[in-house]
Write an enzyme that holds these catalytic residues in place. Structure first.
Site, PDB file in Angstrom:
ATOM      1  N   HIS A   1     -10.898  -6.954   5.814  1.00 44.55           N
ATOM      2  CA  HIS A   1     -12.030  -6.260   5.197  1.00 44.55           C
ATOM      3  C   HIS A   1     -11.964  -6.584   3.707  1.00 44.55           C
ATOM      4  O   HIS A   1     -10.873  -6.682   3.137  1.00 44.55           O
ATOM      5  CB  HIS A   1     -11.927  -4.738   5.310  1.00 44.55           C
TER       6      HIS A   1
ATOM      7  N   ASP B   1      -9.504  -4.447   1.884  1.00 41.11           N
ATOM      8  CA  ASP B   1      -8.057  -4.562   2.161  1.00 41.11           C
ATOM      9  C   ASP B   1      -7.424  -5.555   1.211  1.00 41.11           C
ATOM     10  O   ASP B   1      -6.276  -5.401   0.806  1.00 41.11           O
ATOM     11  CB  ASP B   1      -7.710  -5.173   3.542  1.00 41.11           C
TER      12      ASP B   1
ATOM     13  N   GLU C   1     -18.598  -4.853  16.934  1.00 38.33           N
ATOM     14  CA  GLU C   1     -17.386  -4.341  17.592  1.00 38.33           C
ATOM     15  C   GLU C   1     -17.653  -2.938  18.137  1.00 38.33           C
ATOM     16  O   GLU C   1     -17.742  -1.976  17.371  1.00 38.33           O
ATOM     17  CB  GLU C   1     -16.236  -4.328  16.585  1.00 38.33           C
TER      18      GLU C   1
ATOM     19  N   GLU D   1     -12.496  -4.528  21.640  1.00 35.15           N
ATOM     20  CA  GLU D   1     -11.129  -4.053  21.373  1.00 35.15           C
ATOM     21  C   GLU D   1     -10.628  -3.174  22.517  1.00 35.15           C
ATOM     22  O   GLU D   1     -11.326  -2.261  22.970  1.00 35.15           O
ATOM     23  CB  GLU D   1     -11.130  -3.262  20.052  1.00 35.15           C
TER      24      GLU D   1
ATOM     25  N   ASP E   1     -10.294  -7.852  19.860  1.00 34.02           N
ATOM     26  CA  ASP E   1      -9.285  -7.179  19.053  1.00 34.02           C
ATOM     27  C   ASP E   1      -8.205  -6.724  20.022  1.00 34.02           C
ATOM     28  O   ASP E   1      -8.402  -5.795  20.825  1.00 34.02           O
ATOM     29  CB  ASP E   1      -9.882  -5.996  18.273  1.00 34.02           C
TER      30      ASP E   1
ATOM     31  N   ASP F   1      -7.256   6.492  18.985  1.00 32.64           N
ATOM     32  CA  ASP F   1      -7.176   5.073  18.673  1.00 32.64           C
ATOM     33  C   ASP F   1      -5.818   4.786  18.046  1.00 32.64           C
ATOM     34  O   ASP F   1      -5.692   4.718  16.837  1.00 32.64           O
ATOM     35  CB  ASP F   1      -8.334   4.737  17.715  1.00 32.64           C
TER      36      ASP F   1
ATOM     37  N   ASP G   1      -3.987   2.092  18.293  1.00 25.76           N
ATOM     38  CA  ASP G   1      -3.821   0.706  17.806  1.00 25.76           C
ATOM     39  C   ASP G   1      -2.400   0.183  17.981  1.00 25.76           C
ATOM     40  O   ASP G   1      -1.773  -0.287  17.023  1.00 25.76           O
ATOM     41  CB  ASP G   1      -4.222   0.617  16.324  1.00 25.76           C
TER      42      ASP G   1
ATOM     43  N   ASP H   1      -5.428  -6.250  16.171  1.00 27.39           N
ATOM     44  CA  ASP H   1      -5.839  -5.038  15.448  1.00 27.39           C
ATOM     45  C   ASP H   1      -4.853  -3.950  15.878  1.00 27.39           C
ATOM     46  O   ASP H   1      -5.178  -3.054  16.648  1.00 27.39           O
ATOM     47  CB  ASP H   1      -7.288  -4.682  15.797  1.00 27.39           C
TER      48      ASP H   1
HETATM   49  C1  XUL Z   1     -11.425   0.419  13.780  1.00 24.66           C
HETATM   50  C2  XUL Z   1     -11.368  -1.045  13.949  1.00 24.66           C
HETATM   51  C3  XUL Z   1     -11.668  -1.854  12.746  1.00 24.66           C
HETATM   52  C4  XUL Z   1     -12.426  -3.105  13.009  1.00 24.66           C
HETATM   53  C5  XUL Z   1     -12.832  -3.856  11.773  1.00 24.66           C
HETATM   54  O1  XUL Z   1     -11.124   1.130  14.909  1.00 24.66           O
HETATM   55  O2  XUL Z   1     -11.068  -1.542  15.015  1.00 24.66           O
HETATM   56  O3  XUL Z   1     -10.476  -2.124  12.096  1.00 24.66           O
HETATM   57  O4  XUL Z   1     -11.708  -3.971  13.818  1.00 24.66           O
HETATM   58  O5  XUL Z   1     -13.585  -3.093  10.909  1.00 24.66           O
HETATM   59 CO    CO Z   2     -10.887  -3.487  15.683  1.00 22.58          CO
END
Ligand code: XUL
Ligand code: CO
Length: 436
Positions: free
Chosen positions: A101, A104, A232, A268, A296, A307, A309, A339
């Site tokens: 991003h 970031d 996404e 994702e 993702d 979430d 991740d 991600d």
């Molecule tokens: C949030 C997410 C983000 C996107 C990019 O859940 O997945 O990080 O991948 O904005």
């Molecule tokens: Co993502």
């Protein structure tokens, strides 16, 4: 230049018997599976926001991660070190791509002008690093959700001034993504959604989202950016109702807004499960509609349900993801972007490398298994047999439109009692287990 992560060596493939946590057991980048190498099939990418800016903060606790730039106070110097650190790690881990991003990689300044200048300084560092590194940009995106101005959304904010700020930010992010040769540009709908309909004009917000994305497509054409646009999907978090809830909702939105053809999806795993779907369902839906663009790669935790991740280590999941990706003929310009973040307790830089290795090995194994399933037609021949009735006789007549309700009633009246074929779910699950 001094290494930032001297504790992480150049990670090599040592085979499945290796006990070395800093070696690949399955991912052998140059090994061919069919006509492509593992590297070409998997197109791994590091997520800058988790790996370089993520600090292990959670709602109950302070950051836990220790990183080489922790004792540096100048935010631009921190940004430079993080970028160098990312190139160092992607090279040591043979990860060919990264994603970021705008905010970031460079800190937000006191004004949009200052933020853009910060971004330009880091982009010029990336261009320097490109000269000696094989690491490339998979996709760029703009952070339209962290700053307080975006509390009610960006393109779907009730305030047109916020829409304008978001437009300016995406304009710059597109320029930067183009400058860095990004192969895709992602829109994750950060706060594009709502908390309550008591204060929300959903119809206008969705129209504005469509307007915003059309502007992005137009601007990309104007500057000659030929990367793939990706949406996404995610059903919730941070807002209660996110507009881009899942693959099907995104497809409907793209059709309604006249945007099909300009967008594919970046799907994702943890978002799929939050939507109450399997990742395979989301990928299949996108593949069947010609909009599977990128992945993702992560996983959630079925006991937690938010979430989380996590790095993808579940072999069933990686196998079925690769099954869809291979059946799609690959991801084209897309890739498998981690991600994902190490757990808060995995706070060392070695853990950061080991987490990526775990995900890469799980996907390499998923690739091998999916390749075998497809080569043997283990599942597809069973699915084809199940639907064989649609290729001749009655099924073919229904498909070609020569039968309607009246004709079908006559056929149904004359038919003998029906014993449907069994679905054989458990047999197929056992078959999948044999391959895994
Ligand atoms: C949030 C997410 C983000 C996107 C990019 O859940 O997945 O990080 O991948 O904005
Ligand atoms: Co993502």
């Amino acid at each position: 230049m001094d290494e930032l992560f001297p504790e992480v060596p150049l990670v090599k493939y040592e085979g499945k018997g290796s006990d070395n946590p800093l070696a690949f057991k399955r991912y052998d980048p140059d090994r061919k599976i069919g006509d492509r190498t593992m590297r070409e099939h998997l197109r791994f990418s590091m997520a800058f926001w988790h790996s370089m800016t993520g600090a292990g903060r959670d709602p109950f606790g302070e950051p836990t991660m220790r990183r080489p730039w922790d004792r540096t106070s100048d935010p631009m110097e921190v940004a430079r070190q993080r970028m160098r650190g990312m190139f160092e790690l992607t090279e040591k881990l043979s990860i060919p791509f990264f994603c970021f991003h705008d905010r970031d990689i460079a800190p937000e300044g006191a004004s949009l002008r200052e933020s853009n200048a910060n971004l330009d300084a880091i982009v010029s560092l990336v261009r320097d690093l490109f000269k000696t590194s094989p690491t490339r940009l998979l996709w760029g995106t703009a952070n339209l959700f962290s700053h307080p101005r975006y509390m009610h959304g960006a393109a779907t904010s009730p305030d047109p001034r916020v829409f304008a700020h978001a437009a300016a930010q995406v304009k710059k992010a597109l320029e930067v993504t183009k400058e860095l040769g990004g192969q895709n540009y992602v829109f994750w709908g950060g706060r594009e959604g709502y908390e309550t309909l008591l204060n929300t004009d959903m119809k206008l917000e969705l129209e504005n989202l469509g307007r915003f994305l059309h502007m992005a497509v137009d601007y990309a054409k104007a500057i000659g950016f030929d990367g793939q646009f990706l949406i996404e999907p995610k059903p919730m978090e941070p807002t209660k109702h996110q507009y881009d809830a899942d693959s099907a909702a995104c497809f409907a939105f793209l059709q309604e807004s006249g945007l099909t053809g300009s967008f594919k999806l970046n799907i994702e795993t943890n978002h799929a499960t939050l939507a109450g779907h399997t990742m395979q369902h989301e990928l299949r839906y996108a593949r069947d509609h010609g909009i599977l663009g990128s992945v993702d790669a992560n996983q959630g935790d079925e006991l937690l349900g938010w979430d989380t991740d996590q790095f993808p280590t579940n072999l069933y999941n990686t196998t079925l993801v690769m099954y869809e990706v291979l059946s799609n003929g690959g991801l084209g310009r897309g890739g498998l972007n981690f991600d994902a973040k190490p757990r808060r307790g995995s706070w060392t830089s070695t853990d950061l490398a080991v987490s990526h290795i775990a995900g890469m090995d799980a996907f390499a194994r998923g690739l091998e298994t999916a390749w075998a399933l497809i080569s043997d037609r283990a599942l597809s021949k069973r699915v084809e047999a199940r639907y064989a009735g649609w290729n001749a006789g009655l099924g073919a007549a229904i498909r070609s439109g020569t039968e309607g309700f009246a004709g079908l009633e006559k056929i149904a009246m004359a038919q003998a009692p029906i014993d449907p074929e069994p679905g054989r779910q458990e047999e197929l699950e056992a078959l999948l287990n044999r391959y895994i």
